[in-house]
Design a protein around this motif. Structure first.
Motif, PDB file in Angstrom:
ATOM      1  N   CYS A 127       0.827  -1.211   0.000  1.00  0.00           N
ATOM      2  CA  CYS A 127       0.000   0.000   0.000  1.00  0.00           C
ATOM      3  C   CYS A 127       0.861   1.261   0.000  1.00  0.00           C
ATOM      4  N   ASP A 128       2.178   1.086  -0.134  1.00  0.00           N
ATOM      5  CA  ASP A 128       3.127   2.204  -0.207  1.00  0.00           C
ATOM      6  C   ASP A 128       3.087   3.075   1.037  1.00  0.00           C
ATOM      7  N   THR A 129       3.009   2.429   2.198  1.00  0.00           N
ATOM      8  CA  THR A 129       3.039   3.135   3.471  1.00  0.00           C
ATOM      9  C   THR A 129       4.454   3.064   4.019  1.00  0.00           C
ATOM     10  N   GLU A 130       5.084   4.217   4.192  1.00  0.00           N
ATOM     11  CA  GLU A 130       6.419   4.259   4.777  1.00  0.00           C
ATOM     12  C   GLU A 130       6.323   3.928   6.267  1.00  0.00           C
ATOM     13  N   ALA A 131       7.430   3.537   6.876  1.00  0.00           N
ATOM     14  CA  ALA A 131       7.432   3.153   8.286  1.00  0.00           C
ATOM     15  C   ALA A 131       6.926   4.283   9.176  1.00  0.00           C
ATOM     16  N   ILE A 132       7.268   5.504   8.850  1.00  0.00           N
ATOM     17  CA  ILE A 132       6.854   6.639   9.674  1.00  0.00           C
ATOM     18  C   ILE A 132       5.350   6.918   9.556  1.00  0.00           C
ATOM     19  N   GLU A 133       4.710   6.390   8.512  1.00  0.00           N
ATOM     20  CA  GLU A 133       3.276   6.609   8.291  1.00  0.00           C
ATOM     21  C   GLU A 133       2.401   5.520   8.904  1.00  0.00           C
ATOM     22  N   MET A 134       3.008   4.505   9.501  1.00  0.00           N
ATOM     23  CA  MET A 134       2.230   3.428  10.112  1.00  0.00           C
ATOM     24  C   MET A 134       1.433   3.998  11.287  1.00  0.00           C
ATOM     25  N   CYS A 135       0.326   3.364  11.617  1.00  0.00           N
ATOM     26  CA  CYS A 135      -0.541   3.822  12.694  1.00  0.00           C
ATOM     27  C   CYS A 135       0.253   3.880  14.000  1.00  0.00           C
ATOM     28  N   ALA A 136       0.212   5.012  14.671  1.00  0.00           N
ATOM     29  CA  ALA A 136       0.971   5.188  15.909  1.00  0.00           C
ATOM     30  C   ALA A 136       0.434   4.317  17.036  1.00  0.00           C
ATOM     31  N   ALA A 137      -0.840   3.999  17.004  1.00  0.00           N
ATOM     32  CA  ALA A 137      -1.442   3.228  18.085  1.00  0.00           C
ATOM     33  C   ALA A 137      -1.219   1.726  17.951  1.00  0.00           C
ATOM     34  N   CYS A 138      -1.404   1.183  16.742  1.00  0.00           N
ATOM     35  CA  CYS A 138      -1.322  -0.274  16.595  1.00  0.00           C
ATOM     36  C   CYS A 138      -0.210  -0.737  15.663  1.00  0.00           C
ATOM     37  N   GLY A 139       0.409   0.184  14.915  1.00  0.00           N
ATOM     38  CA  GLY A 139       1.518  -0.169  14.044  1.00  0.00           C
ATOM     39  C   GLY A 139       1.133  -0.769  12.714  1.00  0.00           C
ATOM     40  N   GLN A 140      -0.159  -0.790  12.381  1.00  0.00           N
ATOM     41  CA  GLN A 140      -0.591  -1.375  11.122  1.00  0.00           C
ATOM     42  C   GLN A 140      -0.584  -0.334  10.008  1.00  0.00           C
ATOM     43  N   ARG A 146      -2.090   0.870   5.914  1.00  0.00           N
ATOM     44  CA  ARG A 146      -3.393   1.142   5.313  1.00  0.00           C
ATOM     45  C   ARG A 146      -4.030  -0.097   4.696  1.00  0.00           C
ATOM     46  N   CYS A 147      -3.284  -1.189   4.556  1.00  0.00           N
ATOM     47  CA  CYS A 147      -3.869  -2.428   4.017  1.00  0.00           C
ATOM     48  C   CYS A 147      -4.884  -3.015   4.991  1.00  0.00           C
ATOM     49  N   ASP A 148      -4.633  -2.816   6.273  1.00  0.00           N
ATOM     50  CA  ASP A 148      -5.476  -3.411   7.300  1.00  0.00           C
ATOM     51  C   ASP A 148      -6.490  -2.402   7.822  1.00  0.00           C
ATOM     52  N   THR A 149      -7.647  -2.913   8.197  1.00  0.00           N
ATOM     53  CA  THR A 149      -8.587  -2.042   8.890  1.00  0.00           C
ATOM     54  C   THR A 149      -8.288  -2.198  10.376  1.00  0.00           C
ATOM     55  N   HIS A 150      -8.169  -1.119  11.046  1.00  0.00           N
ATOM     56  CA  HIS A 150      -7.831  -1.182  12.462  1.00  0.00           C
ATOM     57  C   HIS A 150      -8.673  -0.178  13.247  1.00  0.00           C
ATOM     58  N   GLU A 151      -9.996  -0.397  13.169  1.00  0.00           N
ATOM     59  CA  GLU A 151     -10.924   0.472  13.875  1.00  0.00           C
ATOM     60  C   GLU A 151     -10.869   0.249  15.381  1.00  0.00           C
ATOM     61  N   ASP A 152     -10.363  -0.917  15.809  1.00  0.00           N
ATOM     62  CA  ASP A 152     -10.344  -1.236  17.230  1.00  0.00           C
ATOM     63  C   ASP A 152      -9.157  -0.628  17.966  1.00  0.00           C
ATOM     64  N   CYS A 153      -8.202  -0.080  17.253  1.00  0.00           N
ATOM     65  CA  CYS A 153      -7.033   0.479  17.939  1.00  0.00           C
ATOM     66  C   CYS A 153      -7.409   1.808  18.598  1.00  0.00           C
ATOM     67  N   ILE A 154      -6.677   2.149  19.615  1.00  0.00           N
ATOM     68  CA  ILE A 154      -6.908   3.394  20.334  1.00  0.00           C
ATOM     69  C   ILE A 154      -5.920   4.420  19.797  1.00  0.00           C
TER      70      ILE A 154
END
Length: 63
Positions: A36-49, A51-59
């Motif tokens: 999904c061309d997400t750089e490491a710095i762009e990963m979700c800060a809360a869960c680390g996933q 944009r390929c994954d849906t992570h609605e449950d992360c805080i």
């Protein structure tokens, strides 16, 4: 219309496909997601996933 290469070797003979492969590999090796061309710095800060994954449950942290 483009056709799929018959093999990995044939795909790597095309300079554009080779460049895209190298860019995606570099993203993967540095902790990102090449799919999904997400750089490491762009990963979700809360869960680390990525944009390929849906992570609605992360805080998510609020700014």
């Amino acid at each position: 219309m483009t056709t799929r290469p018959a093999s990995f070797t044939e795909a790597m003979a095309d300079p554009i496909r080779r460049a895209l492969f190298v860019a995606d590999l570099e993203t993967d090796l540095t902790g990102g997601c090449g799919l999904c061309d997400t750089e490491a710095i762009e990963m979700c800060a809360a869960c680390g996933q990525c944009r390929c994954d849906t992570h609605e449950d992360c805080i998510r942290l609020t700014p």
